[in-house]
Design a protein around this motif. Structure first.
Motif, PDB file in Angstrom:
ATOM      1  N   ASN A 110       0.977  -1.159  -0.071  1.00 47.29           N
ATOM      2  CA  ASN A 110      -0.120   0.004  -0.020  1.00 47.29           C
ATOM      3  C   ASN A 110       0.676   1.403   0.529  1.00 47.29           C
ATOM      4  N   THR A 111       1.990   0.794   0.319  1.00 48.06           N
ATOM      5  CA  THR A 111       3.223   1.876   0.296  1.00 48.06           C
ATOM      6  C   THR A 111       2.865   3.163  -0.891  1.00 48.06           C
ATOM      7  N   THR A 112       2.945   4.649  -0.746  1.00 39.85           N
ATOM      8  CA  THR A 112       2.995   5.334  -2.259  1.00 39.85           C
ATOM      9  C   THR A 112       4.004   6.238  -1.876  1.00 39.85           C
ATOM     10  N   GLN A 113       4.229   6.988  -3.536  1.00 42.20           N
ATOM     11  CA  GLN A 113       5.502   7.701  -2.780  1.00 42.20           C
ATOM     12  C   GLN A 113       4.836   9.055  -3.255  1.00 42.20           C
ATOM     13  N   LYS A 114       6.549  10.620  -3.387  1.00 36.92           N
ATOM     14  CA  LYS A 114       5.901  11.603  -4.172  1.00 36.92           C
ATOM     15  C   LYS A 114       4.611  11.251  -5.181  1.00 36.92           C
ATOM     16  N   PRO A 115       4.150  11.746  -5.469  1.00 36.91           N
ATOM     17  CA  PRO A 115       3.387  11.659  -6.734  1.00 36.91           C
ATOM     18  C   PRO A 115       4.253  12.364  -8.230  1.00 36.91           C
ATOM     19  N   CYS A 116       3.976  10.907  -9.361  1.00 45.70           N
ATOM     20  CA  CYS A 116       4.933  11.260 -10.451  1.00 45.70           C
ATOM     21  C   CYS A 116       4.151  12.683 -11.126  1.00 45.70           C
ATOM     22  N   THR A 117       5.340  13.690 -11.476  1.00 48.54           N
ATOM     23  CA  THR A 117       4.452  14.607 -12.039  1.00 48.54           C
ATOM     24  C   THR A 117       5.614  14.553 -13.429  1.00 48.54           C
ATOM     25  N   GLY A 118       5.675  13.525 -14.563  1.00 44.49           N
ATOM     26  CA  GLY A 118       6.470  13.661 -15.324  1.00 44.49           C
ATOM     27  C   GLY A 118       7.581  14.116 -15.205  1.00 44.49           C
ATOM     28  N   GLY A 119       8.990  14.373 -13.741  1.00 42.07           N
ATOM     29  CA  GLY A 119       9.663  14.509 -14.382  1.00 42.07           C
ATOM     30  C   GLY A 119      10.048  14.550 -12.673  1.00 42.07           C
ATOM     31  N   PHE A 120      11.743  13.990 -12.074  1.00 45.90           N
ATOM     32  CA  PHE A 120      12.383  14.325 -10.863  1.00 45.90           C
ATOM     33  C   PHE A 120      14.107  15.115 -10.829  1.00 45.90           C
ATOM     34  N   ARG A 121      13.581  15.394  -9.480  1.00 46.85           N
ATOM     35  CA  ARG A 121      14.686  16.388  -9.928  1.00 46.85           C
ATOM     36  C   ARG A 121      16.138  15.589  -8.751  1.00 46.85           C
ATOM     37  N   HIS A 137      13.759  11.982 -16.528  1.00 46.75           N
ATOM     38  CA  HIS A 137      11.853  12.237 -17.334  1.00 46.75           C
ATOM     39  C   HIS A 137      11.489  10.776 -17.222  1.00 46.75           C
ATOM     40  N   CYS A 138       9.642  11.137 -16.943  1.00 46.54           N
ATOM     41  CA  CYS A 138       9.433   9.787 -17.074  1.00 46.54           C
ATOM     42  C   CYS A 138       8.519   8.956 -18.602  1.00 46.54           C
ATOM     43  N   TRP A 139       8.895   8.418 -18.646  1.00 43.45           N
ATOM     44  CA  TRP A 139       8.441   8.514 -20.333  1.00 43.45           C
ATOM     45  C   TRP A 139       7.047   9.368 -20.714  1.00 43.45           C
ATOM     46  N   GLU A 140       6.041   8.983 -19.234  1.00 48.44           N
ATOM     47  CA  GLU A 140       5.184   9.314 -19.243  1.00 48.44           C
ATOM     48  C   GLU A 140       5.216  10.902 -19.193  1.00 48.44           C
ATOM     49  N   LEU A 141       5.599  11.621 -19.600  1.00 47.38           N
ATOM     50  CA  LEU A 141       5.881  13.490 -19.835  1.00 47.38           C
ATOM     51  C   LEU A 141       4.352  13.970 -19.218  1.00 47.38           C
ATOM     52  N   GLY A 142       3.184  13.774 -18.948  1.00 43.54           N
ATOM     53  CA  GLY A 142       2.361  14.158 -18.418  1.00 43.54           C
ATOM     54  C   GLY A 142       2.000  13.598 -17.125  1.00 43.54           C
ATOM     55  N   GLY A 143       3.018  12.381 -16.807  1.00 41.26           N
ATOM     56  CA  GLY A 143       3.206  11.960 -15.149  1.00 41.26           C
ATOM     57  C   GLY A 143       2.346  10.863 -14.905  1.00 41.26           C
ATOM     58  N   HIS A 144       2.138   9.933 -13.956  1.00 38.31           N
ATOM     59  CA  HIS A 144       1.258   8.390 -12.882  1.00 38.31           C
ATOM     60  C   HIS A 144       0.221   9.021 -12.296  1.00 38.31           C
ATOM     61  N   GLY A 145       0.742  10.266 -11.347  1.00 37.44           N
ATOM     62  CA  GLY A 145      -0.019  10.467 -10.221  1.00 37.44           C
ATOM     63  C   GLY A 145       0.770   9.953  -9.081  1.00 37.44           C
ATOM     64  N   SER A 146       0.071   9.288  -7.652  1.00 35.46           N
ATOM     65  CA  SER A 146       0.256   8.769  -6.970  1.00 35.46           C
ATOM     66  C   SER A 146      -0.045   7.176  -7.217  1.00 35.46           C
ATOM     67  N   LEU A 190       4.584  -0.918 -11.132  1.00 35.37           N
ATOM     68  CA  LEU A 190       5.121  -1.456 -12.496  1.00 35.37           C
ATOM     69  C   LEU A 190       4.326  -1.723 -13.361  1.00 35.37           C
ATOM     70  N   GLU A 191       3.156  -1.892 -13.243  1.00 36.37           N
ATOM     71  CA  GLU A 191       1.710  -2.140 -14.208  1.00 36.37           C
ATOM     72  C   GLU A 191       1.455  -1.167 -15.419  1.00 36.37           C
ATOM     73  N   ASP A 217       8.373   5.683 -14.146  1.00 38.35           N
ATOM     74  CA  ASP A 217      10.741   5.557 -13.711  1.00 38.35           C
ATOM     75  C   ASP A 217      10.196   6.527 -12.745  1.00 38.35           C
ATOM     76  N   ILE A 218       9.539   7.415 -12.192  1.00 32.16           N
ATOM     77  CA  ILE A 218       9.573   8.181 -11.517  1.00 32.16           C
ATOM     78  C   ILE A 218       9.081   7.474  -9.918  1.00 32.16           C
ATOM     79  N   PHE A 219       8.840   6.518 -10.131  1.00 32.04           N
ATOM     80  CA  PHE A 219       8.606   5.989  -8.802  1.00 32.04           C
ATOM     81  C   PHE A 219       9.615   5.351  -8.023  1.00 32.04           C
ATOM     82  N   MET A 220      10.387   4.906  -9.404  1.00 31.02           N
ATOM     83  CA  MET A 220      11.716   4.053  -9.745  1.00 31.02           C
ATOM     84  C   MET A 220      12.819   4.937  -9.168  1.00 31.02           C
TER      85      MET A 220
END
Length: 396
Positions: free
Chosen positions: A338-349, A356-365, A372-373, A377-380
Protein backbone atom coordinates in the motif's frame (compact mmCIF):
# COMPACT_ATOMS: atom_id res chain seq x y z
CA UNK A 1 106.50 -73.07 -69.14
CA UNK A 2 105.63 -74.02 -65.60
CA UNK A 3 102.01 -73.48 -64.55
CA UNK A 4 101.32 -72.38 -60.98
CA UNK A 5 97.96 -73.09 -59.31
CA UNK A 6 96.25 -73.79 -56.03
CA UNK A 7 96.28 -77.42 -55.10
CA UNK A 8 92.95 -79.19 -55.32
CA UNK A 9 92.91 -80.05 -51.64
CA UNK A 10 93.43 -76.42 -50.65
CA UNK A 11 90.73 -75.25 -53.05
CA UNK A 12 88.31 -77.64 -51.42
CA UNK A 13 89.12 -76.23 -47.99
CA UNK A 14 88.63 -72.64 -49.22
CA UNK A 15 85.30 -73.55 -50.82
CA UNK A 16 84.10 -75.27 -47.67
CA UNK A 17 85.15 -72.25 -45.60
CA UNK A 18 83.23 -69.85 -47.88
CA UNK A 19 80.15 -72.11 -47.78
CA UNK A 20 80.41 -72.34 -44.00
CA UNK A 21 80.67 -68.55 -43.66
CA UNK A 22 77.64 -68.11 -45.93
CA UNK A 23 75.79 -70.69 -43.86
CA UNK A 24 76.65 -68.77 -40.69
CA UNK A 25 75.40 -65.53 -42.26
CA UNK A 26 72.11 -67.14 -43.31
CA UNK A 27 71.73 -68.90 -39.96
CA UNK A 28 72.48 -65.66 -38.12
CA UNK A 29 69.91 -63.81 -40.20
CA UNK A 30 67.31 -66.47 -39.53
CA UNK A 31 68.12 -66.43 -35.82
CA UNK A 32 67.78 -62.65 -35.79
CA UNK A 33 64.39 -62.84 -37.47
CA UNK A 34 63.13 -65.81 -35.46
CA UNK A 35 64.45 -64.85 -32.04
CA UNK A 36 65.57 -61.22 -31.79
CA UNK A 37 62.91 -59.59 -33.98
CA UNK A 38 60.19 -62.17 -33.42
CA UNK A 39 58.02 -60.03 -31.08
CA UNK A 40 58.04 -57.04 -33.43
CA UNK A 41 57.45 -59.10 -36.58
CA UNK A 42 54.71 -61.10 -34.88
CA UNK A 43 53.00 -57.86 -33.90
CA UNK A 44 53.25 -56.50 -37.45
CA UNK A 45 51.91 -59.74 -38.86
CA UNK A 46 49.03 -59.69 -36.40
CA UNK A 47 48.24 -56.07 -37.25
CA UNK A 48 48.29 -56.87 -40.96
CA UNK A 49 45.56 -59.47 -40.54
CA UNK A 50 43.50 -57.66 -37.89
CA UNK A 51 41.41 -54.56 -38.48
CA UNK A 52 40.29 -52.72 -35.36
CA UNK A 53 36.86 -51.20 -35.97
CA UNK A 54 35.32 -48.78 -33.46
CA UNK A 55 31.65 -49.40 -32.63
CA UNK A 56 30.05 -45.97 -32.34
CA UNK A 57 27.30 -45.87 -29.69
CA UNK A 58 23.94 -44.27 -30.32
CA UNK A 59 23.99 -40.72 -29.02
CA UNK A 60 21.26 -39.90 -26.52
CA UNK A 61 18.03 -38.22 -27.63
CA UNK A 62 16.90 -34.79 -26.44
CA UNK A 63 13.17 -34.22 -25.83
CA UNK A 64 10.94 -31.40 -24.61
CA UNK A 65 8.95 -31.45 -21.37
CA UNK A 66 6.22 -33.55 -23.03
CA UNK A 67 8.65 -36.13 -24.44
CA UNK A 68 8.57 -34.78 -28.01
CA UNK A 69 11.89 -35.19 -29.82
CA UNK A 70 14.04 -32.10 -30.39
CA UNK A 71 17.31 -33.88 -31.31
CA UNK A 72 17.19 -37.32 -32.92
CA UNK A 73 19.59 -39.64 -34.78
CA UNK A 74 19.41 -40.95 -38.34
CA UNK A 75 21.45 -43.68 -40.08
CA UNK A 76 24.39 -42.62 -42.23
CA UNK A 77 27.40 -44.17 -43.99
CA UNK A 78 30.96 -43.03 -43.35
CA UNK A 79 33.80 -43.91 -45.74
CA UNK A 80 37.20 -44.44 -44.10
CA UNK A 81 40.71 -45.49 -45.12
CA UNK A 82 43.06 -47.90 -43.34
CA UNK A 83 46.50 -46.31 -43.97
CA UNK A 84 48.44 -49.59 -43.71
CA UNK A 85 46.37 -51.18 -46.50
CA UNK A 86 46.46 -48.32 -49.01
CA UNK A 87 47.86 -48.90 -52.49
CA UNK A 88 49.34 -45.48 -53.44
CA UNK A 89 48.78 -45.82 -57.18
CA UNK A 90 45.30 -47.31 -56.95
CA UNK A 91 43.41 -46.33 -53.81
CA UNK A 92 43.60 -42.54 -53.82
CA UNK A 93 42.91 -41.90 -57.54
CA UNK A 94 39.90 -44.25 -57.57
CA UNK A 95 38.56 -42.94 -54.25
CA UNK A 96 38.99 -39.36 -55.44
CA UNK A 97 36.79 -40.01 -58.47
CA UNK A 98 34.18 -41.82 -56.37
CA UNK A 99 33.85 -39.24 -53.57
CA UNK A 100 34.40 -36.10 -55.62
CA UNK A 101 37.40 -35.06 -53.51
CA UNK A 102 40.89 -34.39 -54.82
CA UNK A 103 43.70 -36.65 -53.61
CA UNK A 104 45.31 -33.83 -51.61
CA UNK A 105 42.14 -33.35 -49.58
CA UNK A 106 41.84 -37.11 -49.01
CA UNK A 107 45.45 -37.29 -47.76
CA UNK A 108 44.78 -34.33 -45.47
CA UNK A 109 41.72 -35.99 -43.93
CA UNK A 110 43.53 -39.32 -43.50
CA UNK A 111 46.40 -37.58 -41.71
CA UNK A 112 44.01 -35.58 -39.53
CA UNK A 113 41.96 -38.59 -38.39
CA UNK A 114 44.63 -41.31 -38.18
CA UNK A 115 44.86 -42.95 -34.76
CA UNK A 116 47.21 -45.71 -35.96
CA UNK A 117 48.04 -47.26 -39.34
CA UNK A 118 45.73 -50.22 -38.81
CA UNK A 119 42.58 -48.37 -37.72
CA UNK A 120 40.16 -46.75 -40.21
CA UNK A 121 40.50 -42.97 -40.55
CA UNK A 122 37.20 -41.28 -41.60
CA UNK A 123 37.43 -39.47 -44.93
CA UNK A 124 33.82 -38.54 -45.74
CA UNK A 125 30.64 -38.77 -43.70
CA UNK A 126 27.02 -39.05 -44.77
CA UNK A 127 27.77 -40.57 -48.19
CA UNK A 128 24.96 -41.90 -50.37
CA UNK A 129 24.05 -45.59 -50.46
CA UNK A 130 25.05 -45.78 -54.14
CA UNK A 131 28.63 -44.93 -53.13
CA UNK A 132 28.66 -47.74 -50.57
CA UNK A 133 27.27 -50.15 -53.18
CA UNK A 134 30.14 -49.32 -55.56
CA UNK A 135 32.69 -49.91 -52.79
CA UNK A 136 31.12 -53.27 -51.99
CA UNK A 137 30.95 -54.43 -55.62
CA UNK A 138 34.37 -53.14 -56.73
CA UNK A 139 36.42 -53.77 -53.59
CA UNK A 140 39.61 -54.64 -55.51
CA UNK A 141 39.69 -51.11 -56.97
CA UNK A 142 39.75 -49.58 -53.47
CA UNK A 143 42.36 -51.41 -51.36
CA UNK A 144 42.36 -50.11 -47.79
CA UNK A 145 38.96 -48.42 -48.11
CA UNK A 146 36.15 -49.39 -45.77
CA UNK A 147 32.77 -48.03 -44.74
CA UNK A 148 30.64 -48.14 -41.63
CA UNK A 149 27.06 -47.31 -40.77
CA UNK A 150 26.84 -44.66 -38.07
CA UNK A 151 24.22 -42.46 -36.47
CA UNK A 152 24.32 -38.73 -37.23
CA UNK A 153 22.42 -35.99 -35.46
CA UNK A 154 19.08 -34.77 -36.79
CA UNK A 155 17.77 -31.50 -35.37
CA UNK A 156 14.06 -30.76 -35.55
CA UNK A 157 13.40 -28.03 -38.09
CA UNK A 158 11.33 -24.90 -37.57
CA UNK A 159 12.23 -24.40 -33.90
CA UNK A 160 15.10 -21.87 -34.21
CA UNK A 161 16.51 -23.84 -31.28
CA UNK A 162 20.22 -23.68 -32.12
CA UNK A 163 20.73 -21.21 -29.26
CA UNK A 164 20.37 -24.06 -26.77
CA UNK A 165 20.82 -27.28 -28.80
CA UNK A 166 24.22 -26.39 -30.26
CA UNK A 167 25.75 -28.99 -32.59
CA UNK A 168 28.33 -31.79 -32.83
CA UNK A 169 31.60 -32.01 -34.74
CA UNK A 170 34.74 -34.11 -35.18
CA UNK A 171 37.25 -34.36 -32.34
CA UNK A 172 40.18 -31.97 -32.78
CA UNK A 173 43.72 -32.05 -31.42
CA UNK A 174 42.70 -29.38 -28.89
CA UNK A 175 39.89 -31.63 -27.65
CA UNK A 176 42.36 -34.48 -27.08
CA UNK A 177 44.69 -32.20 -25.11
CA UNK A 178 42.00 -31.23 -22.60
CA UNK A 179 42.70 -32.42 -19.08
CA UNK A 180 41.00 -35.66 -18.12
CA UNK A 181 40.10 -36.73 -21.68
CA UNK A 182 40.84 -40.44 -22.12
CA UNK A 183 37.93 -41.83 -24.14
CA UNK A 184 38.18 -39.79 -27.35
CA UNK A 185 39.91 -40.52 -30.64
CA UNK A 186 40.49 -38.56 -33.82
CA UNK A 187 37.52 -38.89 -36.14
CA UNK A 188 34.86 -39.44 -33.46
CA UNK A 189 32.03 -36.94 -32.92
CA UNK A 190 31.52 -34.83 -29.79
CA UNK A 191 29.39 -31.86 -28.77
CA UNK A 192 30.89 -28.55 -29.87
CA UNK A 193 28.30 -25.98 -28.76
CA UNK A 194 25.27 -25.57 -26.53
CA UNK A 195 23.56 -28.52 -24.88
CA UNK A 196 25.45 -30.95 -27.12
CA UNK A 197 28.68 -29.74 -25.52
CA UNK A 198 27.48 -29.26 -21.94
CA UNK A 199 25.79 -32.67 -21.84
CA UNK A 200 28.33 -34.49 -24.01
CA UNK A 201 29.50 -36.78 -21.19
CA UNK A 202 25.91 -38.03 -20.84
CA UNK A 203 24.82 -38.02 -24.47
CA UNK A 204 27.92 -39.58 -26.07
CA UNK A 205 27.96 -42.97 -24.33
CA UNK A 206 30.99 -45.29 -24.53
CA UNK A 207 32.54 -46.51 -27.76
CA UNK A 208 32.96 -50.26 -28.33
CA UNK A 209 35.51 -52.20 -30.39
CA UNK A 210 35.22 -54.99 -32.96
CA UNK A 211 38.08 -57.02 -34.48
CA UNK A 212 37.92 -58.24 -38.09
CA UNK A 213 40.23 -60.69 -39.86
CA UNK A 214 41.50 -59.31 -43.15
CA UNK A 215 43.21 -61.07 -46.06
CA UNK A 216 46.38 -59.69 -47.69
CA UNK A 217 44.18 -58.30 -50.50
CA UNK A 218 42.20 -56.26 -47.96
CA UNK A 219 39.11 -58.46 -48.14
CA UNK A 220 37.33 -58.83 -44.81
CA UNK A 221 37.18 -62.51 -43.87
CA UNK A 222 34.93 -62.05 -40.85
CA UNK A 223 35.09 -61.45 -37.09
CA UNK A 224 38.31 -62.47 -35.35
CA UNK A 225 37.23 -65.32 -33.09
CA UNK A 226 40.08 -65.09 -30.58
CA UNK A 227 39.27 -61.44 -29.80
CA UNK A 228 36.06 -60.68 -27.94
CA UNK A 229 33.92 -57.78 -29.15
CA UNK A 230 33.56 -54.95 -26.64
CA UNK A 231 29.99 -53.71 -27.00
CA UNK A 232 29.20 -50.00 -27.17
CA UNK A 233 27.14 -48.35 -24.43
CA UNK A 234 24.45 -46.00 -25.73
CA UNK A 235 24.27 -42.43 -24.45
CA UNK A 236 21.61 -41.24 -22.00
CA UNK A 237 18.53 -39.30 -23.08
CA UNK A 238 17.94 -35.77 -21.76
CA UNK A 239 14.55 -34.15 -21.13
CA UNK A 240 14.40 -30.34 -21.22
CA UNK A 241 11.94 -27.87 -19.73
CA UNK A 242 11.40 -26.49 -23.25
CA UNK A 243 7.84 -26.56 -24.65
CA UNK A 244 7.94 -27.21 -28.41
CA UNK A 245 4.61 -25.41 -29.03
CA UNK A 246 5.85 -22.26 -27.31
CA UNK A 247 9.23 -22.58 -29.04
CA UNK A 248 7.51 -22.69 -32.44
CA UNK A 249 5.40 -19.65 -31.52
CA UNK A 250 8.57 -17.73 -30.62
CA UNK A 251 10.19 -18.74 -33.90
CA UNK A 252 7.13 -17.56 -35.85
CA UNK A 253 7.09 -14.22 -34.00
CA UNK A 254 10.78 -13.57 -34.70
CA UNK A 255 10.37 -14.39 -38.39
CA UNK A 256 8.93 -10.92 -39.02
CA UNK A 257 12.08 -9.15 -37.75
CA UNK A 258 15.61 -8.77 -39.04
CA UNK A 259 17.09 -10.16 -35.87
CA UNK A 260 16.27 -10.63 -32.21
CA UNK A 261 15.91 -13.06 -29.34
CA UNK A 262 13.16 -14.47 -27.14
CA UNK A 263 13.48 -16.21 -23.77
CA UNK A 264 10.29 -17.42 -22.05
CA UNK A 265 10.54 -18.36 -18.35
CA UNK A 266 8.08 -19.87 -15.92
CA UNK A 267 7.96 -17.21 -13.16
CA UNK A 268 6.97 -19.83 -10.58
CA UNK A 269 10.21 -21.80 -10.77
CA UNK A 270 12.50 -20.16 -13.36
CA UNK A 271 12.23 -23.01 -15.88
CA UNK A 272 13.14 -22.04 -19.45
CA UNK A 273 10.10 -22.78 -21.62
CA UNK A 274 11.45 -21.38 -24.89
CA UNK A 275 14.66 -19.80 -26.14
CA UNK A 276 15.21 -18.55 -29.67
CA UNK A 277 17.89 -16.52 -31.44
CA UNK A 278 17.09 -15.06 -34.87
CA UNK A 279 18.41 -15.38 -37.48
CA UNK A 280 19.79 -18.81 -36.73
CA UNK A 281 21.38 -21.57 -38.78
CA UNK A 282 20.50 -25.15 -39.61
CA UNK A 283 22.43 -27.27 -37.09
CA UNK A 284 21.97 -30.28 -39.40
CA UNK A 285 24.72 -28.97 -41.68
CA UNK A 286 27.29 -29.74 -38.97
CA UNK A 287 26.28 -33.42 -38.93
CA UNK A 288 28.33 -33.84 -42.10
CA UNK A 289 31.37 -32.10 -43.60
CA UNK A 290 30.53 -28.42 -44.04
CA UNK A 291 31.50 -27.16 -47.53
CA UNK A 292 33.94 -24.26 -47.40
CA UNK A 293 31.62 -22.07 -49.49
CA UNK A 294 28.71 -22.62 -47.08
CA UNK A 295 30.87 -21.92 -44.03
CA UNK A 296 32.13 -18.68 -45.59
CA UNK A 297 28.55 -17.62 -46.38
CA UNK A 298 27.41 -18.22 -42.79
CA UNK A 299 30.42 -16.66 -41.07
CA UNK A 300 30.38 -13.53 -43.28
CA UNK A 301 26.61 -12.93 -42.99
CA UNK A 302 26.08 -9.40 -41.62
CA UNK A 303 23.10 -10.55 -39.52
CA UNK A 304 25.46 -12.87 -37.57
CA UNK A 305 23.45 -16.13 -37.50
CA UNK A 306 26.18 -17.80 -35.41
CA UNK A 307 25.72 -15.26 -32.60
CA UNK A 308 23.83 -16.81 -29.71
CA UNK A 309 21.87 -13.72 -28.75
CA UNK A 310 20.21 -15.02 -25.54
CA UNK A 311 23.57 -16.20 -24.17
CA UNK A 312 26.16 -13.86 -25.66
CA UNK A 313 24.27 -10.76 -26.78
CA UNK A 314 24.71 -7.64 -24.61
CA UNK A 315 21.58 -5.48 -24.27
CA UNK A 316 20.35 -2.77 -21.86
CA UNK A 317 18.02 -4.47 -19.35
CA UNK A 318 15.40 -1.71 -19.67
CA UNK A 319 12.29 -1.84 -17.49
CA UNK A 320 12.88 -5.46 -16.47
CA UNK A 321 15.01 -4.11 -13.59
CA UNK A 322 11.90 -2.51 -12.09
CA UNK A 323 10.66 -5.91 -10.95
CA UNK A 324 13.95 -6.54 -9.14
CA UNK A 325 13.86 -3.08 -7.56
CA UNK A 326 10.31 -3.49 -6.23
CA UNK A 327 11.04 -7.05 -5.10
CA UNK A 328 14.13 -5.89 -3.19
CA UNK A 329 12.20 -3.08 -1.48
CA UNK A 330 9.43 -5.47 -0.42
CA UNK A 331 11.95 -8.04 0.80
CA UNK A 332 13.81 -5.44 2.88
CA UNK A 333 10.59 -4.01 4.34
CA UNK A 334 11.16 -0.55 2.88
CA UNK A 335 7.69 -0.57 1.29
CA UNK A 336 4.56 -2.67 1.43
CA UNK A 337 1.74 -3.24 -1.03
CA UNK A 338 0.00 0.00 0.00
CA UNK A 339 3.03 2.30 0.10
CA UNK A 340 2.93 5.41 -2.11
CA UNK A 341 5.62 8.00 -2.79
CA UNK A 342 5.75 11.53 -4.13
CA UNK A 343 3.37 11.71 -7.09
CA UNK A 344 4.84 11.30 -10.56
CA UNK A 345 4.58 14.63 -12.38
CA UNK A 346 6.62 13.56 -15.38
CA UNK A 347 10.03 14.52 -13.98
CA UNK A 348 12.31 14.04 -10.96
CA UNK A 349 15.15 16.37 -9.97
CA UNK A 350 18.33 14.71 -8.77
CA UNK A 351 21.22 17.08 -8.15
CA UNK A 352 21.22 19.67 -10.91
CA UNK A 353 19.51 17.44 -13.47
CA UNK A 354 15.88 16.50 -14.12
CA UNK A 355 15.20 12.86 -15.02
CA UNK A 356 11.98 12.36 -16.97
CA UNK A 357 9.38 9.62 -16.94
CA UNK A 358 8.37 8.04 -20.22
CA UNK A 359 4.92 9.55 -19.57
CA UNK A 360 5.71 13.26 -19.67
CA UNK A 361 2.27 14.12 -18.24
CA UNK A 362 3.01 12.00 -15.16
CA UNK A 363 1.20 9.10 -13.50
CA UNK A 364 0.23 10.73 -10.22
CA UNK A 365 0.30 8.83 -6.92
CA UNK A 366 0.92 5.07 -7.34
CA UNK A 367 1.42 1.95 -5.25
CA UNK A 368 4.17 -0.52 -6.17
CA UNK A 369 1.76 -2.74 -8.12
CA UNK A 370 0.39 0.21 -10.10
CA UNK A 371 3.93 1.53 -10.67
CA UNK A 372 4.87 -1.79 -12.27
CA UNK A 373 1.65 -1.83 -14.27
CA UNK A 374 2.34 1.67 -15.63
CA UNK A 375 6.14 1.15 -15.73
CA UNK A 376 6.56 4.45 -13.92
CA UNK A 377 10.16 5.69 -13.95
CA UNK A 378 9.69 8.36 -11.23
CA UNK A 379 8.44 5.81 -8.68
CA UNK A 380 11.52 3.65 -9.36
CA UNK A 381 13.95 6.61 -9.08
CA UNK A 382 12.66 7.34 -5.58
CA UNK A 383 12.64 3.67 -4.59
CA UNK A 384 16.21 3.21 -5.83
CA UNK A 385 17.41 6.09 -3.65
CA UNK A 386 15.77 4.55 -0.58
CA UNK A 387 17.38 1.16 -1.25
CA UNK A 388 20.86 2.56 -1.92
CA UNK A 389 23.62 1.22 -4.13
CA UNK A 390 24.90 -1.42 -1.70
CA UNK A 391 21.50 -3.00 -1.14
CA UNK A 392 20.63 -2.92 -4.85
CA UNK A 393 23.93 -4.57 -5.76
CA UNK A 394 23.05 -7.45 -3.45
CA UNK A 395 19.94 -8.21 -5.53
CA UNK A 396 21.47 -7.55 -8.94
Amino acid sequence: MQRYGIPLERREKISLTVVFILFLVVAGGLARLQIVKHPELARQSENNRIRVVPIVPQRGLVTDREGRIIIDNRPSYTVAVVPAEVSPNTTLPNLSALLGLDTTEIRKRIKKNTVNRYQPAPVKRDVEFETVAILEEQMTRFPGVTYQMEQVRQYREGLVAESFTGYVGEVSQQDLKRAGVTDLRLGSMIGKKGLEKQGDHLLRGWEGTAYLEVAASGQVLGPLEEKEIRAAIAGANITLTIDIDLQQACAAALDTFCCGAVVALDPRNGEVLAMASYPGYDANIFSSVVPESLWQAISSDTTHPLLNRPHNGLYPPGSTVKFVTVGAALEEGIINENTTQKPCTGGFRFGNRVFHCWELGGHGSLTAAHALEQSCDIFMYQLGLKLGIDMLSHYF
